[in-house]
Structure formats: structure tokens, C-alpha cells
Scaffold this motif. Structure first.
Motif, PDB file in Angstrom:
ATOM      1  N   ASP A 197       0.850  -1.189   0.000  1.00  0.00           N
ATOM      2  CA  ASP A 197       0.000   0.000   0.000  1.00  0.00           C
ATOM      3  C   ASP A 197       0.888   1.242   0.000  1.00  0.00           C
ATOM      4  O   ASP A 197       1.267   1.750   1.052  1.00  0.00           O
ATOM      5  CB  ASP A 197      -0.923  -0.012   1.224  1.00  0.00           C
ATOM      6  CG  ASP A 197      -1.879   1.172   1.229  1.00  0.00           C
ATOM      7  OD1 ASP A 197      -2.100   1.756   0.146  1.00  0.00           O
ATOM      8  OD2 ASP A 197      -2.388   1.517   2.315  1.00  0.00           O
ATOM      9  N   HIS A 198       1.270   1.703  -1.193  1.00  0.00           N
ATOM     10  CA  HIS A 198       2.196   2.815  -1.312  1.00  0.00           C
ATOM     11  C   HIS A 198       1.800   3.650  -2.537  1.00  0.00           C
ATOM     12  O   HIS A 198       1.661   3.106  -3.633  1.00  0.00           O
ATOM     13  CB  HIS A 198       3.618   2.297  -1.454  1.00  0.00           C
ATOM     14  CG  HIS A 198       4.680   3.332  -1.252  1.00  0.00           C
ATOM     15  ND1 HIS A 198       4.844   4.406  -2.104  1.00  0.00           N
ATOM     16  CD2 HIS A 198       5.629   3.462  -0.295  1.00  0.00           C
ATOM     17  CE1 HIS A 198       5.848   5.152  -1.684  1.00  0.00           C
ATOM     18  NE2 HIS A 198       6.341   4.604  -0.586  1.00  0.00           N
ATOM     19  N   PRO A 199       1.624   4.966  -2.395  1.00  0.00           N
ATOM     20  CA  PRO A 199       1.165   5.777  -3.535  1.00  0.00           C
ATOM     21  C   PRO A 199       2.136   5.787  -4.708  1.00  0.00           C
ATOM     22  O   PRO A 199       1.717   5.923  -5.861  1.00  0.00           O
ATOM     23  CB  PRO A 199       0.990   7.180  -2.942  1.00  0.00           C
ATOM     24  CG  PRO A 199       1.761   7.176  -1.668  1.00  0.00           C
ATOM     25  CD  PRO A 199       1.717   5.779  -1.164  1.00  0.00           C
ATOM     26  N   GLU A 200       3.440   5.630  -4.457  1.00  0.00           N
ATOM     27  CA  GLU A 200       4.392   5.617  -5.566  1.00  0.00           C
ATOM     28  C   GLU A 200       4.307   4.325  -6.373  1.00  0.00           C
ATOM     29  O   GLU A 200       4.574   4.318  -7.565  1.00  0.00           O
ATOM     30  CB  GLU A 200       5.817   5.829  -5.062  1.00  0.00           C
ATOM     31  CG  GLU A 200       6.233   7.270  -4.971  1.00  0.00           C
ATOM     32  CD  GLU A 200       6.317   7.951  -6.341  1.00  0.00           C
ATOM     33  OE1 GLU A 200       7.414   8.036  -6.907  1.00  0.00           O
ATOM     34  OE2 GLU A 200       5.264   8.393  -6.836  1.00  0.00           O
ATOM     35  N   VAL A 201       3.938   3.213  -5.720  1.00  0.00           N
ATOM     36  CA  VAL A 201       3.705   1.978  -6.469  1.00  0.00           C
ATOM     37  C   VAL A 201       2.523   2.186  -7.412  1.00  0.00           C
ATOM     38  O   VAL A 201       2.575   1.823  -8.598  1.00  0.00           O
ATOM     39  CB  VAL A 201       3.452   0.796  -5.524  1.00  0.00           C
ATOM     40  CG1 VAL A 201       3.140  -0.470  -6.321  1.00  0.00           C
ATOM     41  CG2 VAL A 201       4.662   0.558  -4.621  1.00  0.00           C
ATOM     42  N   ALA A 202       1.465   2.783  -6.891  1.00  0.00           N
ATOM     43  CA  ALA A 202       0.301   3.087  -7.727  1.00  0.00           C
ATOM     44  C   ALA A 202       0.678   4.077  -8.828  1.00  0.00           C
ATOM     45  O   ALA A 202       0.223   3.956  -9.971  1.00  0.00           O
ATOM     46  CB  ALA A 202      -0.818   3.660  -6.863  1.00  0.00           C
ATOM     47  N   GLY A 203       1.508   5.071  -8.483  1.00  0.00           N
ATOM     48  CA  GLY A 203       1.936   6.045  -9.480  1.00  0.00           C
ATOM     49  C   GLY A 203       2.695   5.401 -10.621  1.00  0.00           C
ATOM     50  O   GLY A 203       2.494   5.744 -11.798  1.00  0.00           O
ATOM     51  N   LEU A 204       3.582   4.449 -10.295  1.00  0.00           N
ATOM     52  CA  LEU A 204       4.336   3.769 -11.349  1.00  0.00           C
ATOM     53  C   LEU A 204       3.418   2.918 -12.214  1.00  0.00           C
ATOM     54  O   LEU A 204       3.556   2.910 -13.450  1.00  0.00           O
ATOM     55  CB  LEU A 204       5.432   2.891 -10.734  1.00  0.00           C
ATOM     56  CG  LEU A 204       6.264   2.089 -11.734  1.00  0.00           C
ATOM     57  CD1 LEU A 204       6.947   3.006 -12.745  1.00  0.00           C
ATOM     58  CD2 LEU A 204       7.288   1.217 -11.012  1.00  0.00           C
ATOM     59  N   LEU A 205       2.473   2.214 -11.602  1.00  0.00           N
ATOM     60  CA  LEU A 205       1.542   1.407 -12.386  1.00  0.00           C
ATOM     61  C   LEU A 205       0.728   2.298 -13.319  1.00  0.00           C
ATOM     62  O   LEU A 205       0.531   1.969 -14.499  1.00  0.00           O
ATOM     63  CB  LEU A 205       0.617   0.616 -11.455  1.00  0.00           C
ATOM     64  CG  LEU A 205      -0.438  -0.257 -12.148  1.00  0.00           C
ATOM     65  CD1 LEU A 205       0.208  -1.243 -13.111  1.00  0.00           C
ATOM     66  CD2 LEU A 205      -1.279  -1.000 -11.099  1.00  0.00           C
ATOM     67  N   ALA A 206       0.261   3.431 -12.820  1.00  0.00           N
ATOM     68  CA  ALA A 206      -0.496   4.364 -13.663  1.00  0.00           C
ATOM     69  C   ALA A 206       0.354   4.863 -14.821  1.00  0.00           C
ATOM     70  O   ALA A 206      -0.096   4.934 -15.970  1.00  0.00           O
ATOM     71  CB  ALA A 206      -0.987   5.544 -12.819  1.00  0.00           C
ATOM     72  N   LEU A 207       1.602   5.209 -14.539  1.00  0.00           N
ATOM     73  CA  LEU A 207       2.510   5.700 -15.578  1.00  0.00           C
ATOM     74  C   LEU A 207       2.714   4.650 -16.664  1.00  0.00           C
ATOM     75  O   LEU A 207       2.653   4.949 -17.870  1.00  0.00           O
ATOM     76  CB  LEU A 207       3.851   6.075 -14.944  1.00  0.00           C
ATOM     77  CG  LEU A 207       4.961   6.518 -15.896  1.00  0.00           C
ATOM     78  CD1 LEU A 207       4.578   7.787 -16.627  1.00  0.00           C
ATOM     79  CD2 LEU A 207       6.271   6.711 -15.136  1.00  0.00           C
ATOM     80  N   MET A 208       2.945   3.404 -16.254  1.00  0.00           N
ATOM     81  CA  MET A 208       3.136   2.336 -17.233  1.00  0.00           C
ATOM     82  C   MET A 208       1.906   2.149 -18.110  1.00  0.00           C
ATOM     83  O   MET A 208       2.003   2.017 -19.338  1.00  0.00           O
ATOM     84  CB  MET A 208       3.460   1.024 -16.516  1.00  0.00           C
ATOM     85  CG  MET A 208       4.836   0.975 -15.881  1.00  0.00           C
ATOM     86  SD  MET A 208       5.056  -0.615 -15.032  1.00  0.00           S
ATOM     87  CE  MET A 208       6.782  -0.496 -14.533  1.00  0.00           C
ATOM     88  N   LEU A 209       0.740   2.129 -17.482  1.00  0.00           N
ATOM     89  CA  LEU A 209      -0.493   1.919 -18.239  1.00  0.00           C
ATOM     90  C   LEU A 209      -0.730   3.044 -19.242  1.00  0.00           C
ATOM     91  O   LEU A 209      -1.133   2.809 -20.391  1.00  0.00           O
ATOM     92  CB  LEU A 209      -1.681   1.803 -17.288  1.00  0.00           C
ATOM     93  CG  LEU A 209      -1.734   0.531 -16.433  1.00  0.00           C
ATOM     94  CD1 LEU A 209      -2.787   0.664 -15.343  1.00  0.00           C
ATOM     95  CD2 LEU A 209      -2.009  -0.692 -17.299  1.00  0.00           C
ATOM     96  N   LEU A 210      -0.479   4.286 -18.821  1.00  0.00           N
ATOM     97  CA  LEU A 210      -0.713   5.435 -19.696  1.00  0.00           C
ATOM     98  C   LEU A 210       0.250   5.437 -20.873  1.00  0.00           C
ATOM     99  O   LEU A 210      -0.130   5.771 -22.009  1.00  0.00           O
ATOM    100  CB  LEU A 210      -0.604   6.725 -18.896  1.00  0.00           C
ATOM    101  CG  LEU A 210      -1.748   6.965 -17.900  1.00  0.00           C
ATOM    102  CD1 LEU A 210      -1.374   8.031 -16.887  1.00  0.00           C
ATOM    103  CD2 LEU A 210      -3.021   7.361 -18.648  1.00  0.00           C
ATOM    104  N   HIS A 211       1.500   5.076 -20.636  1.00  0.00           N
ATOM    105  CA  HIS A 211       2.459   5.011 -21.742  1.00  0.00           C
ATOM    106  C   HIS A 211       2.169   3.823 -22.653  1.00  0.00           C
ATOM    107  O   HIS A 211       2.225   3.937 -23.888  1.00  0.00           O
ATOM    108  CB  HIS A 211       3.882   4.909 -21.200  1.00  0.00           C
ATOM    109  CG  HIS A 211       4.481   6.225 -20.823  1.00  0.00           C
ATOM    110  ND1 HIS A 211       4.444   7.322 -21.658  1.00  0.00           N
ATOM    111  CD2 HIS A 211       5.148   6.630 -19.706  1.00  0.00           C
ATOM    112  CE1 HIS A 211       5.052   8.348 -21.071  1.00  0.00           C
ATOM    113  NE2 HIS A 211       5.474   7.954 -19.889  1.00  0.00           N
ATOM    114  N   HIS A 212       1.872   2.686 -22.053  1.00  0.00           N
ATOM    115  CA  HIS A 212       1.633   1.480 -22.834  1.00  0.00           C
ATOM    116  C   HIS A 212       0.382   1.625 -23.698  1.00  0.00           C
ATOM    117  O   HIS A 212       0.288   1.008 -24.769  1.00  0.00           O
ATOM    118  CB  HIS A 212       1.476   0.286 -21.891  1.00  0.00           C
ATOM    119  CG  HIS A 212       1.823  -1.024 -22.530  1.00  0.00           C
ATOM    120  ND1 HIS A 212       3.051  -1.296 -23.082  1.00  0.00           N
ATOM    121  CD2 HIS A 212       1.086  -2.154 -22.711  1.00  0.00           C
ATOM    122  CE1 HIS A 212       3.063  -2.516 -23.563  1.00  0.00           C
ATOM    123  NE2 HIS A 212       1.894  -3.064 -23.367  1.00  0.00           N
ATOM    124  N   ALA A 213      -0.557   2.443 -23.258  1.00  0.00           N
ATOM    125  CA  ALA A 213      -1.793   2.656 -24.014  1.00  0.00           C
ATOM    126  C   ALA A 213      -1.522   3.281 -25.382  1.00  0.00           C
ATOM    127  O   ALA A 213      -2.309   3.124 -26.308  1.00  0.00           O
ATOM    128  CB  ALA A 213      -2.737   3.553 -23.214  1.00  0.00           C
TER     129      ALA A 213
END
Length: 383
Positions: A197-213
Motif C-alpha cells: 500500500d504505497h502511492p508511488e507503487v500506484a503512481g508507477l503502475l499508472a505511468l506504465m499503463l498510460l504510456h503502454h496505451a
């Protein structure tokens, strides 16, 4: 040979050896020896249980090396631990191995380099390029890291921040198309987000998804690069974008901003614009200000110069660029773009050609060559 299968099995094989008492450096060498044997033998005689085969062969290679400098009693104890014949357990140990490689005895940069090499499957050259250092320097860093952990039992996992850095670099290599690791990095980051439960883990997942899209739109049918402003936004994966934005918003609401959240916010602003001309560059500059404050990274400041050039005009962007080291990767390409925006086509064409000689890969080089040729053609037409 199925290279994707080999890459997916390697972390589990390495983990099996470490769990049985092999130090990391010796285990990694033994796994590499087993992979060489697989390359030689599998095309003609593929095993029914590839992972079990690799574990068995790697363990034997480790024992062969250990016999040279280990007492007889120690050797016999380890021989008794040899895995029994039969299918190997289908447990995914990759994420655990990422944590183990982020060992407290290593500096974060060394831990990242070691993990990328041993687990991520990246070459020393690819890792050096990600760190903006010469290949020889990175080779020495990886060798020192292996020596540092030689004989150390990997029973004290490293910190989340180092694991995130590794996952981010693995994703970037996969996203560049040099090594297809992007989907694997997303998968592992999802696992990490489900357990930490860490906001930076969520931030990295969001970043990956947005770029991969945007991946499908980044290249033309002939393999040439398509700049962000020219991409067909209808080819962007709207489901991944929506998921990335939702994850990012939840992370930002916790008011513990980190660099991955800031990068994801920039990516979300690009994804939210219906057209390139409707991009909110002013807000993007503000996010780059936050990112520069968090990282003091020169590449961030280079990207910020581009954003300033879009928000306040190309001359404002060139003024920001003038304050940066001109040896930064892609500095010349950015200068070319901003000079073209400013109407100085002769300078822009010259800089595009110069940037092509410095390009890190063939696709980027060809793109820059085409940009230079386009401007030179326009210049001849005017004459």
C-alpha cells in the motif's frame, strides 16, 4: 529457441539455487551456463519440463564450481540437496527475486544494475544507456555488485524504492522496442501494487499503463517512429488510459507526491487531450516543475524545455535549453525541434542531421534523418 520462455523461466531458476544455499554471484553464473546448454540442446531435444531441466543443470554447474574451493563435507551436504527428478513447482518467484536483489549491502544504483542484468535480461549496454554512463563503467559496477553479494545469503529484502526503479527501467527498455519487457514490468507492478500500500507503487503502475496505451500508435506500418503530436489517437487504448487515470487520481488524493506520480500526471494530460493542439502545456510545465524539484534530473529539465517551448513559445524553450548541458542525450534533437518551431529551418535541418548521428537506436536515427531531409527539401523548393 523460445527466447520469451527462457526469459520467463530464468528468475525462478535463479531463485531455486539461491534458496538452496548458493550465493547470488555463483548462482547467476551457474544459471548462465545452464542457459548455454539449453541453447545447444533444446532445439534438437526439448525437455518436457524446461524449468526443472534448467534447475537441475544449473545446480550441477554450481556444484562443479563449488568443488574447486569447498571442503568435502560441504560438497556432500549440498549434493544431498539436489532437487529430485520431476516437475518443478510452477511458482512465480520473479517479484520476490527483485526484492532480494535490492539487498541492503548494495547501493541503490548497484542493486538496480545487478537486477536488470540478472533478472530483467537486459544487456550491459542497455543498462548503461538507461543510466547515461559508458558501457565499461556499467560493466565494472555490475561486477562490483556481484563481488559484494558473493557469499551473502539473500534473506533481507531491499526497499520498495529500489524495486520500483528497477521495474521502471525494465519497462522503459520494453517500451523502446529493444527488448519486449513492458508487459512483464506491468504484470509485476500490478503484483506489487496488490501487496504494498504505497502511492508511488500506484503512481508507477499508472505511468506504465498510460504510456503502454499509446504503444500501438508509436510506429507506422513500416516500423518508423511516429511523434506524439502526429499519432492516431484513435489507436490509443482507452481502457488502459481510464485505468491509469483512475489509479493516479487515487494515489494523488493521498497527498504524498513522488516522481512516478508526477510523471503519470504528465502522461495523463497528454492522454486527456483530444488533439495535440488541445494539450494543456501550461499545466504540463507545472508538473515538470514538481518533477524537477523531486528529482533534480537533467533529462527532466530537458523535457521541461520542450514543454516551455509549447506553452510560452519556441524562444522561451530555447532559453531554457541554453542553460542545460549540450551533451545530454537528445539535447540536439530538442534544439532542432525548437529552432524549427521558431522558423529557423536551416539551423533546424543541420541540428536534425547532427542529432541523427547521436541517436541511440536505428528507428530514432531514421526519424531524425527524415526530419532533416524534409527541411532541406523545403529549403530547395524556396530557392
Amino acid at each position: 529457441m523460445d527466447e520469451a520462455l527462457i526469459r520467463s523461466l530464468t528468475p525462478g531458476v535463479l531463485t531455486a539455487l539461491v534458496r538452496r544455499g548458493a550465493d547470488f554471484a555463483a548462482a547467476e553464473d551457474a544459471v548462465q551456463d545452464a542457459l548455454v546448454e539449453a541453447v545447444r540442446g533444446w532445439p534438437d531435444d526439448p525437455p518436457r519440463d524446461p524449468k526443472g531441466w534448467l534447475v537441475t543443470v544449473a545446480w550441477r554447474r554450481f556444484l562443479d564450481a563449488a568443488r574447486a574451493d569447498t571442503a568435502r563435507r560441504r560438497r556432500e551436504d549440498r549434493v544431498e540437496e539436489e532437487p529430485a527428478p520431476g516437475p518443478a513447482p510452477g511458482v512465480d518467484d520473479t517479484l520476490q527475486l527483485y526484492f532480494l536483489c535490492a539487498h541492503p549491502s548494495l547501493t541503490p544504483s548497484s542493486a538496480v544494475a545487478l537486477t536488470l542484468r540478472a533478472v530483467g535480461g537486459l544487456t550491459t549496454r542497455q543498462i548503461a544507456r538507461a543510466y547515461l554512463v559508458p558501457e565499461a563503467t556499467m560493466a565494472q559496477r555490475i561486477s562490483r555488485a556481484k563481488r559484494t553479494v558473493s557469499g551473502v545469503r539473500f534473506d533481507r529484502p531491499g526497499d520498495v524504492a529500489t524495486v520500483l526503479r528497477v521495474l521502471y527501467l525494465v519497462f522503459n527498455e520494453g517500451y523502446s522496442g529493444d527488448v519486449d519487457l513492458a508487459a512483464e514490468a506491468i504484470r509485476l507492478t500490478r503484483q506489487l501494487a496488490a501487496s504494498v500500500d504505497h502511492p508511488e507503487v500506484a503512481g508507477l503502475l499508472a505511468l506504465m499503463l498510460l504510456h503502454h496505451a499509446r504503444r500501438a500508435a508509436r510506429t507506422a506500418p513500416d516500423g518508423s517512429l511516429v511523434p506524439l503530436a502526429e499519432q492516431d489517437r484513435g489507436r490509443w487504448d482507452t481502457v488502459s488510459i481510464a485505468e491509469g487515470v483512475r489509479i493516479l487520481q487515487a494515489a494523488l488524493a493521498r497527498d504524498r507526491l513522488g516522481e512516478f506520480q508526477a510523471q503519470a500526471a504528465i502522461a495523463a494530460l497528454h492522454a486527456d487531450a483530444p488533439t495535440a493542439g488541445e494539450t494543456d502545456w501550461v499545466q504540463i510545465v507545472e508538473w515538470y516543475d514538481e518533477l524537477a524539484r523531486l528529482t533534480d534530473n537533467p533529462v527532466v529539465r530537458l523535457n521541461r524545455a520542450v514543454a516551455v517551448g509549447e506553452a510560452d513559445g519556441p524562444r522561451a524553450g530555447l532559453a531554457q535549453l541554453a542553460a542545460l548541458d549540450d551533451t545530454l542525450p537528445r539535447h540536439t534533437a530538442v534544439a532542432a525541434y525548437l529552432h524549427e518551431r521558431d522558423g529557423d529551418l536551416d539551423t533546424a535541418a543541420r541540428l536534425y542531421a547532427e542529432a541523427a548521428h547521436k541517436a541511440p537506436d536505428l528507428a530514432e536515427r531514421d526519424h531524425l534523418v527524415r526530419q532533416a531531409a524534409r527541411l532541406n527539401s523545403r529549403h530547395r523548393q524556396r530557392r
